[in-house]
Write a protein that holds these residues in place. Structure first.
Motif, PDB file in Angstrom:
ATOM      1  N   SER A 177       0.825  -1.205   0.000  1.00  0.00           N
ATOM      2  CA  SER A 177       0.000   0.000   0.000  1.00  0.00           C
ATOM      3  C   SER A 177       0.865   1.263   0.000  1.00  0.00           C
ATOM      4  O   SER A 177       0.569   2.234  -0.718  1.00  0.00           O
ATOM      5  CB  SER A 177      -0.939  -0.001   1.204  1.00  0.00           C
ATOM      6  OG  SER A 177      -0.208  -0.158   2.412  1.00  0.00           O
ATOM      7  N   GLU A 178       1.934   1.256   0.784  1.00  0.00           N
ATOM      8  CA  GLU A 178       2.801   2.444   0.829  1.00  0.00           C
ATOM      9  C   GLU A 178       3.484   2.664  -0.523  1.00  0.00           C
ATOM     10  O   GLU A 178       3.632   3.806  -0.976  1.00  0.00           O
ATOM     11  CB  GLU A 178       3.843   2.290   1.937  1.00  0.00           C
ATOM     12  CG  GLU A 178       3.266   2.302   3.340  1.00  0.00           C
ATOM     13  CD  GLU A 178       4.353   2.238   4.401  1.00  0.00           C
ATOM     14  OE1 GLU A 178       5.551   2.218   4.010  1.00  0.00           O
ATOM     15  OE2 GLU A 178       4.019   2.227   5.599  1.00  0.00           O
ATOM     16  N   ALA A 179       3.903   1.576  -1.182  1.00  0.00           N
ATOM     17  CA  ALA A 179       4.561   1.709  -2.489  1.00  0.00           C
ATOM     18  C   ALA A 179       3.586   2.257  -3.524  1.00  0.00           C
ATOM     19  O   ALA A 179       3.958   3.089  -4.365  1.00  0.00           O
ATOM     20  CB  ALA A 179       5.109   0.348  -2.937  1.00  0.00           C
ATOM     21  N   PHE A 180       2.342   1.818  -3.461  1.00  0.00           N
ATOM     22  CA  PHE A 180       1.341   2.331  -4.405  1.00  0.00           C
ATOM     23  C   PHE A 180       1.094   3.822  -4.183  1.00  0.00           C
ATOM     24  O   PHE A 180       0.982   4.606  -5.138  1.00  0.00           O
ATOM     25  CB  PHE A 180       0.029   1.555  -4.260  1.00  0.00           C
ATOM     26  CG  PHE A 180      -0.056   0.330  -5.129  1.00  0.00           C
ATOM     27  CD1 PHE A 180      -0.050   0.444  -6.518  1.00  0.00           C
ATOM     28  CD2 PHE A 180      -0.140  -0.928  -4.571  1.00  0.00           C
ATOM     29  CE1 PHE A 180      -0.129  -0.686  -7.320  1.00  0.00           C
ATOM     30  CE2 PHE A 180      -0.221  -2.062  -5.360  1.00  0.00           C
ATOM     31  CZ  PHE A 180      -0.213  -1.942  -6.745  1.00  0.00           C
ATOM     32  N   GLU A 181       0.997   4.229  -2.917  1.00  0.00           N
ATOM     33  CA  GLU A 181       0.775   5.650  -2.625  1.00  0.00           C
ATOM     34  C   GLU A 181       1.971   6.479  -3.063  1.00  0.00           C
ATOM     35  O   GLU A 181       1.821   7.602  -3.567  1.00  0.00           O
ATOM     36  CB  GLU A 181       0.508   5.831  -1.130  1.00  0.00           C
ATOM     37  CG  GLU A 181      -0.815   5.224  -0.683  1.00  0.00           C
ATOM     38  CD  GLU A 181      -1.018   5.357   0.818  1.00  0.00           C
ATOM     39  OE1 GLU A 181      -0.126   5.924   1.477  1.00  0.00           O
ATOM     40  OE2 GLU A 181      -2.068   4.887   1.327  1.00  0.00           O
ATOM     41  N   ARG A 182       3.174   5.916  -2.874  1.00  0.00           N
ATOM     42  CA  ARG A 182       4.369   6.631  -3.304  1.00  0.00           C
ATOM     43  C   ARG A 182       4.403   6.779  -4.826  1.00  0.00           C
ATOM     44  O   ARG A 182       4.712   7.848  -5.355  1.00  0.00           O
ATOM     45  CB  ARG A 182       5.620   5.902  -2.815  1.00  0.00           C
ATOM     46  CG  ARG A 182       6.918   6.669  -3.124  1.00  0.00           C
ATOM     47  CD  ARG A 182       8.108   6.081  -2.398  1.00  0.00           C
ATOM     48  NE  ARG A 182       8.460   4.761  -2.907  1.00  0.00           N
ATOM     49  CZ  ARG A 182       8.229   3.625  -2.279  1.00  0.00           C
ATOM     50  NH1 ARG A 182       7.623   3.636  -1.083  1.00  0.00           N
ATOM     51  NH2 ARG A 182       8.572   2.468  -2.800  1.00  0.00           N
ATOM     52  N   ALA A 183       4.048   5.698  -5.542  1.00  0.00           N
ATOM     53  CA  ALA A 183       4.047   5.754  -7.000  1.00  0.00           C
ATOM     54  C   ALA A 183       2.986   6.724  -7.512  1.00  0.00           C
ATOM     55  O   ALA A 183       3.195   7.428  -8.503  1.00  0.00           O
ATOM     56  CB  ALA A 183       3.804   4.353  -7.572  1.00  0.00           C
ATOM     57  N   ALA A 184       1.823   6.765  -6.826  1.00  0.00           N
ATOM     58  CA  ALA A 184       0.751   7.666  -7.255  1.00  0.00           C
ATOM     59  C   ALA A 184       1.158   9.120  -7.128  1.00  0.00           C
ATOM     60  O   ALA A 184       0.675   9.982  -7.888  1.00  0.00           O
ATOM     61  CB  ALA A 184      -0.509   7.390  -6.443  1.00  0.00           C
ATOM     62  N   GLY A 185       2.052   9.436  -6.182  1.00  0.00           N
ATOM     63  CA  GLY A 185       2.482  10.820  -5.990  1.00  0.00           C
ATOM     64  C   GLY A 185       3.664  11.227  -6.835  1.00  0.00           C
ATOM     65  O   GLY A 185       4.082  12.397  -6.784  1.00  0.00           O
ATOM     66  N   LEU A 186       4.232  10.314  -7.582  1.00  0.00           N
ATOM     67  CA  LEU A 186       5.403  10.623  -8.402  1.00  0.00           C
ATOM     68  C   LEU A 186       4.998  10.971  -9.825  1.00  0.00           C
ATOM     69  O   LEU A 186       4.048  10.406 -10.363  1.00  0.00           O
ATOM     70  CB  LEU A 186       6.348   9.417  -8.432  1.00  0.00           C
ATOM     71  CG  LEU A 186       7.051   9.057  -7.120  1.00  0.00           C
ATOM     72  CD1 LEU A 186       7.799   7.738  -7.271  1.00  0.00           C
ATOM     73  CD2 LEU A 186       8.019  10.176  -6.715  1.00  0.00           C
TER      74      LEU A 186
END
Length: 266
Positions: free
Chosen positions: A19-28
């Motif tokens: 979940s954290e990786a997905f949120e990080r990717a969504a913000g990049l």
């Protein structure tokens, strides 16, 4: 995380928490860093994709190829997933990967084109057979058994059974069980060849109207020469004229018919 997702994770150990990786990717923004983050997510979920691919391993396709197809579905799921919609990635990825695998079978592996309805009948027959085999051991279910279990007609069951052989075709050089005097027969032995007489039929039909317009003597000479196979000397003797005269009449008649056929064709 909902209780349903928690229960699912207990059953399978290949469901990572990204979940954290997905949120990080969504913000990049789009670029190398976002691509690397998505690659990490794909690698983390590959075991699940392999498990889904394994469900299709008994359908005539190599497991390694199925894993590659499942990986493609996983990549598509990672690219399309929006972590802010409140849906667990697993719930989004499973139907995406499964759909990719089903499309692979539908579009790539049928040697013979089969209508969608027949493909669906094939799947129902296969599932019914598997369920009945688990219930009754190794005893092969009859057409009637499958029809009752799957709530299908016997004709639909037979149609689905026939569709099961459409993933592969039989080589024309394959040996058949029936033997002839010269040895084993093959499907290629039963195929017909090109009939060269077909060209003669077309030519004859083309010249018929022009033959009818020739004088009676010329028609008789051509009939004796080309249909009875008589020589020019034999025709000359039969008609009481010279062989040179026969040759001239044949050449003139053929040239006339040729001109008229070419004119009609134009």
């Amino acid at each position: 995380m909902t209780p349903r997702v928690m229960a699912y994770r207990v059953r399978h150990e290949d469901v990572p928490d990204t979940s954290e990786a997905f949120e990080r990717a969504a913000g990049l923004p789009d670029g190398p860093e976002k691509d690397r983050t998505r690659e990490e997510i794909v690698c983390a979920w590959l075991p699940m994709a392999d498990r889904l691919a394994g469900r299709f391993r008994h359908r005539g396709e190599a497991l390694e190829d199925l894993r590659q197809v499942a990986a493609i579905g996983l990549v598509k799921a990672v690219e399309r997933y929006d972590p802010y919609r409140g849906t667990a990635f697993e719930s989004f990825a499973v139907p995406t990967i499964t759909g990719e695998l089903k499309r692979h079978f539908r579009d790539r592996l049928w040697s013979v084109h089969v209508p969608r309805r027949v493909q669906e009948l094939r799947g129902r027959v296969r599932d019914a057979r598997d369920e009945l085999a688990q219930r009754h051991g190794n005893m092969a279910p009859t057409v009637e058994d499958v029809a009752l279990h799957a709530e299908m007609t016997e004709d639909e069951v037979l149609m689905g059974v026939e569709a099961m052989d459409c993933f592969s075709v039989l080589s024309l050089d394959a040996n058949l069980s029936a033997l002839d005097e010269e040895g084993s027969a093959t499907p290629g032995d039963s195929l017909g060849g090109w009939d060269e007489a077909l060209d003669a039929v077309i030519n004859r039909e083309s010249v018929k109207p022009n033959l009818r317009r020739l004088p009676d003597r010329e028609k008789r000479i051509l009939f004796m020469r080309f249909f009875h196979g008589m020589t020019q000397s034999s025709i000359a003797k039969d008609l009481g004229i010279s062989q040179m005269h026969v040759s001239r009449l044949i050449n003139n008649s053929c040239a006339r018919i040729r001109r008229e056929v070419m004119r009609d064709a134009a």
